[in-house]
Design an enzyme around this catalytic site. Structure first.
Site, short mmCIF file in Angstrom:
data_model
loop_
_atom_site.label_atom_id
_atom_site.label_comp_id
_atom_site.label_asym_id
_atom_site.label_seq_id
_atom_site.Cartn_x
_atom_site.Cartn_y
_atom_site.Cartn_z
CG MET A 1 7.98 30.29 -20.39
SD MET A 1 9.14 31.34 -21.02
CE MET A 1 10.50 30.30 -20.58
N PRO A 2 4.88 27.59 -20.97
CG PRO A 2 3.48 26.10 -22.14
CD PRO A 2 4.92 26.53 -22.00
CG HIS A 3 0.98 28.20 -15.00
ND1 HIS A 3 1.49 27.23 -14.15
CD2 HIS A 3 -0.19 28.60 -14.47
CE1 HIS A 3 0.64 27.08 -13.14
NE2 HIS A 3 -0.38 27.89 -13.32
CB SER A 35 6.74 24.10 -24.53
OG SER A 35 5.88 25.13 -24.92
CB SER A 41 4.49 25.23 -14.23
OG SER A 41 3.96 26.43 -14.74
#
Length: 77
Positions: A1-3, A35, A41
């Site tokens: 998260m986030p991807h 983030s 990722s």
């Protein structure tokens, strides 16, 4: 998260270029979404041009209203 899931036509990217791409994208996500590096990722999937219609039909067209950057092309028949 986030991807982040990047799909594109095949490119000749070596491991160094992939790492640079991932680092640049990571920096943008950290800056704009606040983030942590460890929470991000990124996937890179290279799709053959003749298979792109399936990506359009399954992932792009149904989400057109949610896209924050819309494509400048259409694959509607």
């Amino acid at each position: 998260m986030p991807h982040i899931d990047i799909k594109c036509f095949p490119r000749e990217l070596d491991e160094q270029q992939k790492a640079a791409l991932a680092a640049d994208i990571t920096d943008v996500i950290i800056r704009h979404l606040n983030s942590k590096d460890s929470s991000i990722s990124i996937a890179l999937q290279q799709i053959q041009p003749e298979s792109w219609q399936a990506i359009w039909d399954a992932e792009i067209a149904p989400q057109m209203e949610a896209l924050i950057k819309k494509p400048g092309y259409s694959m509607n028949a």
